[in-house]
Design a protein around this motif. Structure first.
Motif, PDB file in Angstrom:
ATOM      1  N   ALA A   1       0.833  -1.199   0.000  1.00  0.00           N
ATOM      2  CA  ALA A   1       0.000   0.000   0.000  1.00  0.00           C
ATOM      3  C   ALA A   1       0.874   1.257   0.000  1.00  0.00           C
ATOM      4  O   ALA A   1       0.615   2.209  -0.757  1.00  0.00           O
TER       5      ALA A   1
ATOM      6  N   LEU B   1      -1.244  -1.374  -5.215  1.00  0.00           N
ATOM      7  CA  LEU B   1      -2.467  -1.248  -4.417  1.00  0.00           C
ATOM      8  C   LEU B   1      -3.365  -2.468  -4.632  1.00  0.00           C
ATOM      9  O   LEU B   1      -3.951  -2.992  -3.701  1.00  0.00           O
TER      10      LEU B   1
ATOM     11  N   GLU C   1      -4.749  -4.998  -1.792  1.00  0.00           N
ATOM     12  CA  GLU C   1      -6.184  -5.269  -1.619  1.00  0.00           C
ATOM     13  C   GLU C   1      -6.480  -6.764  -1.679  1.00  0.00           C
ATOM     14  O   GLU C   1      -7.269  -7.280  -0.885  1.00  0.00           O
ATOM     15  N   ARG C   2      -5.851  -7.462  -2.616  1.00  0.00           N
ATOM     16  CA  ARG C   2      -6.063  -8.916  -2.709  1.00  0.00           C
ATOM     17  C   ARG C   2      -5.540  -9.629  -1.463  1.00  0.00           C
ATOM     18  O   ARG C   2      -6.166 -10.543  -0.945  1.00  0.00           O
TER      19      ARG C   2
ATOM     20  N   ALA D   1      -7.913  -9.026   1.409  1.00  0.00           N
ATOM     21  CA  ALA D   1      -9.110  -9.864   1.254  1.00  0.00           C
ATOM     22  C   ALA D   1      -8.807 -11.302   1.662  1.00  0.00           C
ATOM     23  O   ALA D   1      -9.613 -11.955   2.333  1.00  0.00           O
TER      24      ALA D   1
ATOM     25  N   ARG E   1      -4.388  -1.679   6.061  1.00  0.00           N
ATOM     26  CA  ARG E   1      -5.659  -1.349   5.410  1.00  0.00           C
ATOM     27  C   ARG E   1      -5.880   0.157   5.330  1.00  0.00           C
ATOM     28  O   ARG E   1      -6.745   0.607   4.605  1.00  0.00           O
TER      29      ARG E   1
END
Length: 93
Positions: free
Chosen positions: A35, A47, A51-52, A55, A92
């Motif tokens: 990030a 990014l 994000e993956r 998740a 996050r």
């Protein structure tokens, strides 16, 4: 000439154990790094990786009661909130 002999000896040994645990805190550090790299370099791919990974952690490393955990062969081990959860939160942001 020694290679076939060494390979034969290796086949007779018991294979070493493998480390199969998945740690929330290590994943969180990687999420934060990707990030930050996305912001620093203006690279949207970083990014997307973050994000993956986030998740994955939230989908895979959350115990049935909702707490984050380490996972070893599908067995959840609860973590101290201050460590893994804090690093995941940082990643996050």
């Amino acid at each position: 000439r020694a290679r076939p002999t060494l390979l034969e000896a290796r086949e007779r040994r018991v294979a070493p154990a493998t480390d199969t645990k998945v740690l929330t805190s290590w994943n969180a550090l990687a999420i934060a790094a990707f990030a930050e790299a996305s912001l620093a370099f203006g690279e949207p791919r970083y990014l997307a990786i973050a994000e993956r990974a986030a998740a994955f952690v939230l989908d895979t490393l959350r115990a049935p009661d909702g707490r984050l955990s380490a996972q070893n062969d599908r067995e959840h081990r609860h973590l101290r909130v201050s460590g893994a959860s804090g690093r995941l939160s940082l990643g996050r942001i």
